[in-house]
Enzyme design. Structure first.
Site, PDB file in Angstrom:
ATOM      1  N   ASP A 102      79.498 -12.171 100.149  1.00  0.00           N
ATOM      2  CA  ASP A 102      80.653 -12.917  99.642  1.00  0.00           C
ATOM      3  C   ASP A 102      80.109 -13.983  98.700  1.00  0.00           C
ATOM      4  O   ASP A 102      79.433 -14.920  99.135  1.00  0.00           O
ATOM      5  CB  ASP A 102      81.383 -13.549 100.843  1.00  0.00           C
ATOM      6  CG  ASP A 102      82.568 -14.401 100.432  1.00  0.00           C
ATOM      7  OD1 ASP A 102      82.641 -14.825  99.254  1.00  0.00           O
ATOM      8  OD2 ASP A 102      83.419 -14.655 101.300  1.00  0.00           O
ATOM      9  N   VAL A 103      80.393 -13.840  97.409  1.00  0.00           N
ATOM     10  CA  VAL A 103      79.757 -14.728  96.422  1.00  0.00           C
ATOM     11  C   VAL A 103      80.182 -16.190  96.570  1.00  0.00           C
ATOM     12  O   VAL A 103      79.542 -17.074  96.009  1.00  0.00           O
ATOM     13  CB  VAL A 103      79.986 -14.264  94.959  1.00  0.00           C
ATOM     14  CG1 VAL A 103      79.400 -12.894  94.717  1.00  0.00           C
ATOM     15  CG2 VAL A 103      81.452 -14.326  94.570  1.00  0.00           C
ATOM     16  N   ASN A 121      80.579 -10.654  88.047  1.00  0.00           N
ATOM     17  CA  ASN A 121      81.866  -9.995  87.777  1.00  0.00           C
ATOM     18  C   ASN A 121      82.938 -10.349  88.808  1.00  0.00           C
ATOM     19  O   ASN A 121      84.120 -10.374  88.467  1.00  0.00           O
ATOM     20  CB  ASN A 121      81.635  -8.473  87.754  1.00  0.00           C
ATOM     21  CG  ASN A 121      82.939  -7.701  87.858  1.00  0.00           C
ATOM     22  OD1 ASN A 121      83.686  -7.577  86.888  1.00  0.00           O
ATOM     23  ND2 ASN A 121      83.260  -7.206  89.059  1.00  0.00           N
ATOM     24  N   TYR A 133      92.929 -20.179  87.787  1.00  0.00           N
ATOM     25  CA  TYR A 133      92.164 -19.115  87.117  1.00  0.00           C
ATOM     26  C   TYR A 133      91.607 -19.627  85.788  1.00  0.00           C
ATOM     27  O   TYR A 133      90.431 -19.438  85.473  1.00  0.00           O
ATOM     28  CB  TYR A 133      93.084 -17.910  86.892  1.00  0.00           C
ATOM     29  CG  TYR A 133      92.405 -16.658  86.385  1.00  0.00           C
ATOM     30  CD1 TYR A 133      91.618 -15.871  87.227  1.00  0.00           C
ATOM     31  CD2 TYR A 133      92.574 -16.241  85.061  1.00  0.00           C
ATOM     32  CE1 TYR A 133      91.020 -14.702  86.765  1.00  0.00           C
ATOM     33  CE2 TYR A 133      91.980 -15.071  84.597  1.00  0.00           C
ATOM     34  CZ  TYR A 133      91.210 -14.309  85.451  1.00  0.00           C
ATOM     35  OH  TYR A 133      90.614 -13.153  84.991  1.00  0.00           O
ATOM     36  N   LYS A 160      87.698 -19.981  84.595  1.00  0.00           N
ATOM     37  CA  LYS A 160      87.121 -19.230  83.468  1.00  0.00           C
ATOM     38  C   LYS A 160      86.707 -20.172  82.335  1.00  0.00           C
ATOM     39  O   LYS A 160      85.732 -19.914  81.621  1.00  0.00           O
ATOM     40  CB  LYS A 160      88.113 -18.171  82.966  1.00  0.00           C
ATOM     41  CG  LYS A 160      88.471 -17.110  84.014  1.00  0.00           C
ATOM     42  CD  LYS A 160      87.281 -16.285  84.484  1.00  0.00           C
ATOM     43  CE  LYS A 160      87.700 -15.138  85.391  1.00  0.00           C
ATOM     44  NZ  LYS A 160      86.585 -14.306  85.852  1.00  0.00           N
TER      45      LYS A 160
END
Ligand SMILES: NC(=O)c1ccc[n+]([C@@H]2O[C@H](COP(=O)([O-])OP(=O)(O)OC[C@H]3O[C@@H](n4cnc5c(N)ncnc54)[C@H](O)[C@@H]3O)[C@@H](O)[C@H]2O)c1
Length: 257
Positions: A65-66, A92, A158, A162
């Site tokens: 789990d990143v 990713n 989000y 990003k």
């Protein structure tokens, strides 16, 4: 296998589905050995591994789990212990949660930022430290989004994640250049993957979006994978600190009526 990535080892996070799966398979076709990372879909990871093996290439699967630092350390350690090193990292894994700005909860904020930004940040740190200690060059590719620049109302978490990834790549290009490590972002527009299930199921919304895409279609995961393969290859040796938009023309399509 021979190819542009022959002899390289690549970690691709979240490669049990979508863009990550496509990049993993494409890198394998180019000759790389793949570390297929997944959070909680071993069947998806095994599917990726099977696709890779059917092409005569090699892959291992690692559950990580990143958003958890210990998992990220283990992911890099597994690549080095099982495969003797790691040359390419593709950040990713990503999630999105829609909400009006005034309704965003701390829980949702942490969920999105911890996967999309904190995860990529510390996994990259572990990846880089190993390369630095071994005096080896490397490649980092972040799958950001056109929303590293472009507004996406009701998806503020989000966009914040990003947007952070945008500066992450620019800053690290400067710090990591002297180590021979490059870092670039791929900013996809609308790609046909599970993350867009709600959109794909909503025909009027989908048609409105397609009208804004000059190439007249959504992107395929394979479109993104082709660009990632280029950025991971020797052909992109002099490219660092950049974002490559891949959106069928979506972001340049504003025009006066
Ligand atoms: N599909 C698009 O239109 C689009 C556009 C721009 C950017 N992106 C980005 O592309 C990336 C891949 O998304 P996708 O479209 O393939 O959707 P997807 O939902 O198929 O892929 C996301 C992957 O991340 C994994 N993941 C989520 N949380 C994780 C965690 N904590 N640890 C490890 N893995 C985790 C999921 O299991 C899944 O495999 C994301 O970062 C997304 O933001 C997608």
């Amino acid at each position: 296998m021979s190819g542009r990535l022959s002899g390289k080892v690549a970690i691709v996070t979240g490669s049990s589905s979508g863009i990550g799966q496509s990049i993993a398979v494409r890198f394998a076709e180019e000759g790389a050995i793949i570390v297929v990372d997944y959070r909680n879909h071993p069947e998806g990871a095994n599917d990726t591994k099977k696709q890779i093996e059917s092409k005569g290439a090699k892959a291992i699967t690692v559950q990580a789990d990143v958003s958890k630092l210990a998992d990220n350390q283990r992911l890099v350690d597994q690549a080095w212990e099982q495969l003797g090193g790691c040359d390419i990292l593709v950040n990713n894994a990503g999630i999105e949660k829609g909400a009006d700005f005034w309704d965003v909860t701390e829980e949702d904020y942490d969920a999105v930022l911890n996967v999309n930004l904190k995860g990529a940040f510390f996994l990259t740190q572990f990846f880089v430290c190993r390369l630095r200690d071994a005096k080896r060059p490397g490649r980092i590719i972040n799958i950001s989004s056109v929303h590293e620049d472009m507004a996406f109302p009701h998806f503020s978490t989000y966009c914040v994640s990003k947007g952070g990834m945008r500066m992450f790549a620019r800053n690290l290009a400067v710090e990591l250049g002297p180590l021979g490590i490059t870092i670039n972002n791929i900013a996809p527009g609308a790609i046909m993957t599970p993350i867009n299930k709600t959109l794909l199921d909503d025909k009027p919304k989908l048609n409105a979006l397609l009208e804004n895409i000059p190439l007249g279609r959504m992107g395929k995961p394979e479109d993104v994978a082709g660009l990632a393969a280029f950025l991971a290859s020797d052909e992109a040796a002099y490219v660092t600190g950049s974002t490559y938009i891949i959106d069928g023309g979506l972001t340049v399509n504003y025009h006066e009526q």
